[in-house]
Design an enzyme around this catalytic site. Structure first.
Site, PDB file in Angstrom:
ATOM      1  N   THR A  72       0.822  -1.207   0.000  1.00  0.00           N
ATOM      2  CA  THR A  72       0.000   0.000   0.000  1.00  0.00           C
ATOM      3  C   THR A  72       0.860   1.263   0.000  1.00  0.00           C
ATOM      4  O   THR A  72       2.000   1.243   0.493  1.00  0.00           O
ATOM      5  CB  THR A  72      -0.885  -0.004   1.270  1.00  0.00           C
ATOM      6  OG1 THR A  72      -1.470   1.282   1.440  1.00  0.00           O
ATOM      7  CG2 THR A  72      -0.074  -0.305   2.527  1.00  0.00           C
ATOM      8  N   ASP A  73       0.278   2.360  -0.481  1.00  0.00           N
ATOM      9  CA  ASP A  73       0.995   3.648  -0.402  1.00  0.00           C
ATOM     10  C   ASP A  73       1.020   4.193   1.030  1.00  0.00           C
ATOM     11  O   ASP A  73       1.745   5.139   1.317  1.00  0.00           O
ATOM     12  CB  ASP A  73       0.360   4.674  -1.356  1.00  0.00           C
ATOM     13  CG  ASP A  73      -1.090   5.005  -1.034  1.00  0.00           C
ATOM     14  OD1 ASP A  73      -1.694   4.332  -0.162  1.00  0.00           O
ATOM     15  OD2 ASP A  73      -1.638   5.942  -1.656  1.00  0.00           O
ATOM     16  N   GLU A  74       0.234   3.566   1.926  1.00  0.00           N
ATOM     17  CA  GLU A  74       0.162   4.109   3.296  1.00  0.00           C
ATOM     18  C   GLU A  74       1.482   3.942   4.054  1.00  0.00           C
ATOM     19  O   GLU A  74       1.703   4.579   5.077  1.00  0.00           O
ATOM     20  CB  GLU A  74      -1.013   3.475   4.057  1.00  0.00           C
ATOM     21  CG  GLU A  74      -2.322   3.715   3.320  1.00  0.00           C
ATOM     22  CD  GLU A  74      -3.585   3.320   4.084  1.00  0.00           C
ATOM     23  OE1 GLU A  74      -3.559   3.273   5.323  1.00  0.00           O
ATOM     24  OE2 GLU A  74      -4.603   3.060   3.413  1.00  0.00           O
ATOM     25  N   LYS A 130       2.357  -3.207   7.248  1.00  0.00           N
ATOM     26  CA  LYS A 130       2.653  -3.367   5.823  1.00  0.00           C
ATOM     27  C   LYS A 130       4.084  -2.903   5.535  1.00  0.00           C
ATOM     28  O   LYS A 130       4.797  -3.515   4.726  1.00  0.00           O
ATOM     29  CB  LYS A 130       1.656  -2.578   4.968  1.00  0.00           C
ATOM     30  CG  LYS A 130       0.242  -3.119   4.973  1.00  0.00           C
ATOM     31  CD  LYS A 130       0.082  -4.515   4.410  1.00  0.00           C
ATOM     32  CE  LYS A 130       0.307  -4.602   2.925  1.00  0.00           C
ATOM     33  NZ  LYS A 130       0.004  -5.979   2.402  1.00  0.00           N
ATOM     34  N   TYR A 173      -1.824  -0.555  10.932  1.00  0.00           N
ATOM     35  CA  TYR A 173      -1.937  -1.229   9.620  1.00  0.00           C
ATOM     36  C   TYR A 173      -0.739  -0.870   8.749  1.00  0.00           C
ATOM     37  O   TYR A 173      -0.041  -1.756   8.235  1.00  0.00           O
ATOM     38  CB  TYR A 173      -3.245  -0.822   8.922  1.00  0.00           C
ATOM     39  CG  TYR A 173      -3.256  -1.151   7.438  1.00  0.00           C
ATOM     40  CD1 TYR A 173      -3.263  -2.478   6.996  1.00  0.00           C
ATOM     41  CD2 TYR A 173      -3.238  -0.132   6.470  1.00  0.00           C
ATOM     42  CE1 TYR A 173      -3.250  -2.783   5.631  1.00  0.00           C
ATOM     43  CE2 TYR A 173      -3.233  -0.431   5.113  1.00  0.00           C
ATOM     44  CZ  TYR A 173      -3.236  -1.754   4.699  1.00  0.00           C
ATOM     45  OH  TYR A 173      -3.217  -2.053   3.348  1.00  0.00           O
TER      46      TYR A 173
HETATM   47  P1  NAD Z   1      -9.293  -7.751   2.120  1.00  0.00           P
HETATM   48  O1  NAD Z   1      -9.329  -7.496   3.582  1.00  0.00           O
HETATM   49  O2  NAD Z   1     -10.510  -7.504   1.287  1.00  0.00           O
HETATM   50  O3  NAD Z   1      -8.857  -9.253   1.830  1.00  0.00           O
HETATM   51  C1  NAD Z   1      -7.829  -9.882   2.543  1.00  0.00           C
HETATM   52  C2  NAD Z   1      -7.891 -11.371   2.239  1.00  0.00           C
HETATM   53  O4  NAD Z   1      -6.822 -11.998   2.964  1.00  0.00           O
HETATM   54  C3  NAD Z   1      -9.188 -12.025   2.682  1.00  0.00           C
HETATM   55  O5  NAD Z   1      -9.667 -12.900   1.685  1.00  0.00           O
HETATM   56  C4  NAD Z   1      -8.801 -12.795   3.928  1.00  0.00           C
HETATM   57  O6  NAD Z   1      -9.579 -13.965   4.140  1.00  0.00           O
HETATM   58  C5  NAD Z   1      -7.345 -13.144   3.647  1.00  0.00           C
HETATM   59  N1  NAD Z   1      -6.561 -13.337   4.873  1.00  0.00           N
HETATM   60  C6  NAD Z   1      -6.505 -12.505   5.949  1.00  0.00           C
HETATM   61  N2  NAD Z   1      -5.727 -13.032   6.899  1.00  0.00           N
HETATM   62  C7  NAD Z   1      -5.262 -14.213   6.406  1.00  0.00           C
HETATM   63  C8  NAD Z   1      -4.398 -15.207   6.922  1.00  0.00           C
HETATM   64  N3  NAD Z   1      -3.872 -15.101   8.149  1.00  0.00           N
HETATM   65  N4  NAD Z   1      -4.107 -16.275   6.144  1.00  0.00           N
HETATM   66  C9  NAD Z   1      -4.642 -16.397   4.899  1.00  0.00           C
HETATM   67  N5  NAD Z   1      -5.500 -15.491   4.379  1.00  0.00           N
HETATM   68  C10 NAD Z   1      -5.795 -14.404   5.117  1.00  0.00           C
HETATM   69  O7  NAD Z   1      -8.062  -6.888   1.599  1.00  0.00           O
HETATM   70  P2  NAD Z   1      -7.857  -6.117   0.215  1.00  0.00           P
HETATM   71  O8  NAD Z   1      -8.406  -4.758   0.333  1.00  0.00           O
HETATM   72  O9  NAD Z   1      -8.276  -6.985  -0.892  1.00  0.00           O
HETATM   73  O10 NAD Z   1      -6.268  -5.990   0.198  1.00  0.00           O
HETATM   74  C11 NAD Z   1      -5.460  -7.016  -0.361  1.00  0.00           C
HETATM   75  C12 NAD Z   1      -4.011  -6.604  -0.263  1.00  0.00           C
HETATM   76  O11 NAD Z   1      -3.799  -5.385  -0.979  1.00  0.00           O
HETATM   77  C13 NAD Z   1      -3.551  -6.340   1.167  1.00  0.00           C
HETATM   78  O12 NAD Z   1      -2.232  -6.838   1.296  1.00  0.00           O
HETATM   79  C14 NAD Z   1      -3.585  -4.836   1.300  1.00  0.00           C
HETATM   80  O13 NAD Z   1      -2.632  -4.395   2.228  1.00  0.00           O
HETATM   81  C15 NAD Z   1      -3.217  -4.413  -0.114  1.00  0.00           C
HETATM   82  N6  NAD Z   1      -3.732  -3.102  -0.546  1.00  0.00           N
HETATM   83  C16 NAD Z   1      -5.065  -2.796  -0.371  1.00  0.00           C
HETATM   84  C17 NAD Z   1      -5.538  -1.567  -0.845  1.00  0.00           C
HETATM   85  C18 NAD Z   1      -7.005  -1.204  -0.739  1.00  0.00           C
HETATM   86  O14 NAD Z   1      -7.393  -0.090  -1.091  1.00  0.00           O
HETATM   87  N7  NAD Z   1      -7.888  -2.095  -0.282  1.00  0.00           N
HETATM   88  C19 NAD Z   1      -4.670  -0.659  -1.451  1.00  0.00           C
HETATM   89  C20 NAD Z   1      -3.320  -1.021  -1.611  1.00  0.00           C
HETATM   90  C21 NAD Z   1      -2.876  -2.240  -1.163  1.00  0.00           C
HETATM   91  P1  TYD Z   2     -10.861   3.629   4.299  1.00  0.00           P
HETATM   92  O1  TYD Z   2     -11.815   3.191   3.237  1.00  0.00           O
HETATM   93  O2  TYD Z   2     -10.936   2.989   5.647  1.00  0.00           O
HETATM   94  O3  TYD Z   2      -9.393   3.499   3.688  1.00  0.00           O
HETATM   95  P2  TYD Z   2      -7.960   4.035   4.273  1.00  0.00           P
HETATM   96  O4  TYD Z   2      -8.127   4.434   5.677  1.00  0.00           O
HETATM   97  O5  TYD Z   2      -7.095   2.820   4.127  1.00  0.00           O
HETATM   98  O6  TYD Z   2      -7.568   5.160   3.388  1.00  0.00           O
HETATM   99  O7  TYD Z   2     -11.045   5.194   4.512  1.00  0.00           O
HETATM  100  C1  TYD Z   2     -10.913   6.105   3.437  1.00  0.00           C
HETATM  101  C2  TYD Z   2     -11.053   7.502   4.000  1.00  0.00           C
HETATM  102  O8  TYD Z   2     -12.407   7.685   4.452  1.00  0.00           O
HETATM  103  C3  TYD Z   2     -10.184   7.752   5.213  1.00  0.00           C
HETATM  104  O9  TYD Z   2      -9.752   9.118   5.186  1.00  0.00           O
HETATM  105  C4  TYD Z   2     -11.125   7.538   6.391  1.00  0.00           C
HETATM  106  C5  TYD Z   2     -12.461   7.979   5.852  1.00  0.00           C
HETATM  107  N1  TYD Z   2     -13.664   7.272   6.350  1.00  0.00           N
HETATM  108  C6  TYD Z   2     -14.778   7.995   6.740  1.00  0.00           C
HETATM  109  O10 TYD Z   2     -14.783   9.255   6.725  1.00  0.00           O
HETATM  110  N2  TYD Z   2     -15.887   7.311   7.162  1.00  0.00           N
HETATM  111  C7  TYD Z   2     -15.934   5.950   7.204  1.00  0.00           C
HETATM  112  O11 TYD Z   2     -16.977   5.387   7.629  1.00  0.00           O
HETATM  113  C8  TYD Z   2     -14.782   5.219   6.793  1.00  0.00           C
HETATM  114  C9  TYD Z   2     -14.781   3.711   6.842  1.00  0.00           C
HETATM  115  C10 TYD Z   2     -13.669   5.924   6.364  1.00  0.00           C
END
Ligand code: NAD
Ligand code: TYD
Length: 348
Positions: A129-131, A158, A154
């Site tokens: 992630t970019d975070e 990461k 989080y």
């Molecule tokens: P998500 O929470 O939707 O999915 C995570 C998946 O991992 C789930 O299917 C869960 O069952 C599985 N999982 C969790 N713990 C596990 C374990 N101990 N063993 C095996 N499987 C396990 O997450 P996402 O949003 O799809 O993110 C996927 C990846 O991309 C993550 O590594 C996250 O850090 C990264 N990422 C997410 C975003 C975003 O915007 N969601 C952006 C950049 C990077």
């Molecule tokens: P989120 O979807 O949790 O992603 P991330 O924190 O990883 O960026 O949140 C996106 C943005 O929205 C973040 O600034 C927090 C805000 N947010 C709300 O204002 N209300 C909500 O109910 C949630 C879940 C997030």
């Protein structure tokens, strides 16, 4: 080629798994997922009978299980997405994030190294992630050279996993690649994250919680464009390299929610302004990063990837998906998922 995709039942993982299964019928795709509250096999229903797809339920925290799986499956590559992914949950329970995101990643690296030895043709791709770069002020963008400065449990977990992946390249010569992507949106997103939560609440006439004043900025990318970027990086990136992924698409939370309310009013046949009246400003998230913005010019320049969708179009497509998949949304907010869904209102 056999690829283990971890976290393939989750939001991004399900799109990545589908993309690889359908684009590369000659690859074997093994989806390894523990099916936590965020993992859902319904996300993969349309590909579950494809001959090049299989699912293994398992936990990346379980060393002996992972070691045995790698010996049995003999994968040629890993695309690692499994993680605890929600910032708010990391604030209330940081240890889970260390165990899955850091220790789980190291378990996978060890299992891969044990079967691959020094074979530099075998690739470990870590999805991040970019975070990890921390928070920006009003200006600037994250590049691949930006110093790591994570603030939430989080992003710290990461960042820790990214460092281990790099360390396995630098120390053992493992063929690793990392990508750091901005916020994703699209189908299959558990409604704890901003966009699916807001869609779900607007649909049900429930308050839409906006943290603080809604002035935080996120840079949004359509999840299918992320999957395409992972494909390009997986196939073309040099060992040990890192790529940022993002669509140059910054939105202040409150502006995004207002746009979403407009789209929802239109789709639900409500008078304009009806959904906006649900916006509720709530206590801010602790340590809330002000702004993320990602510079993905390296990926565009070197590997030729460009995002395919404009945000307004992608958001409308996303709303359409949730409105026509009511059963999916109902299922993940009830039954076995109910406690997790409700626990999203955790202490921030
Ligand atoms: P998500 O929470 O939707 O999915 C995570 C998946 O991992 C789930 O299917 C869960 O069952 C599985 N999982 C969790 N713990 C596990 C374990 N101990 N063993 C095996 N499987 C396990 O997450 P996402 O949003 O799809 O993110 C996927 C990846 O991309 C993550 O590594 C996250 O850090 C990264 N990422 C997410 C975003 C975003 O915007 N969601 C952006 C950049 C990077
Ligand atoms: P989120 O979807 O949790 O992603 P991330 O924190 O990883 O960026 O949140 C996106 C943005 O929205 C973040 O600034 C927090 C805000 N947010 C709300 O204002 N209300 C909500 O109910 C949630 C879940 C997030």
């Amino acid at each position: 080629m056999k690829i283990i995709i971890t976290g393939g039942a989750g939001f991004i993982g399900s799109h990545v798994a589908r993309h690889f299964v359908l684009t590369y019928p000659n690859y074997q795709i093994v989806n390894l997922d523990a099916l936590t509250y965020a993992g859902n096999l319904a996300n993969l229903k349309d590909i579950e009978t494809e001959p090049n797809y299989s699912f293994v339920k398992g936990d990346i925290r379980d060393v002996s299980f992972i070691d045995e799986l790698f010996v049995r499956e003999q994968p040629d590559a890993v695309i690692h997405l499994a993680a605890e992914s929600h910032v708010d949950r990391s604030i209330s329970n940081p240890t889970d994030f260390v165990l899955t995101n850091v220790v789980g990643t190291v378990n996978l690296l060890n299992a891969a190294r044990a079967i691959w030895g020094n074979d530099g043709t075998k690739r470990f791709y870590h999805v991040s992630t970019d975070e990890v770069y921390g928070a920006l002020g009003e200006t600037g963008m994250f590049t691949e050279e930006t110093k790591y400065d994570p603030h939430s449990p989080y992003s710290a977990s990461k960042a820790g996993s990214d460092h281990f992946v790099r360390a396995y390249h630098d120390t053992y010569g493992m063929n690793t690649v990392i990508s750091n992507c901005s916020n994703n949106y699209g189908a299959n997103h558990f409604p704890e994250k901003l966009i699916p939560l807001a869609i779900h609440n607007i649909k049900n006439n429930k308050p839409v919680p906006v943290y603080g004043k809604g002035e935080n900025i996120r840079d949004w990318l359509w999840v299918n464009d992320h999957a395409r970027a992972i494909d390009v990086i997986f196939h073309k990136a040099a060992p040990g390299s890192t790529y940022n992924i993002g669509g140059h698409n910054e939105w202040k939370n409150i502006d995004l929610i207002r746009l979403l309310c407009k789209i929802m009013d239109k789709k639900l046949g409500r008078a304009e302004g009806t959904s906006e009246s649900l916006i509720t400003f709530v206590k801010d998230r602790a340590g809330h990063d002000l702004r993320y913005a990602i510079d993905s010019s390296k990926l565009q320049r070197e590997l030729g990837w460009v995002p395919s969708l404009q945000f307004e179009e992608g958001l409308e497509k996303t709303v359409d998906w949730y409105l026509s998949n009511e059963e999916w949304l109902e299922n993940v907010t009830s039954g076995a998922y109910k406690d997790y869904y409700e626990a999203q209102y955790v202490q921030r």
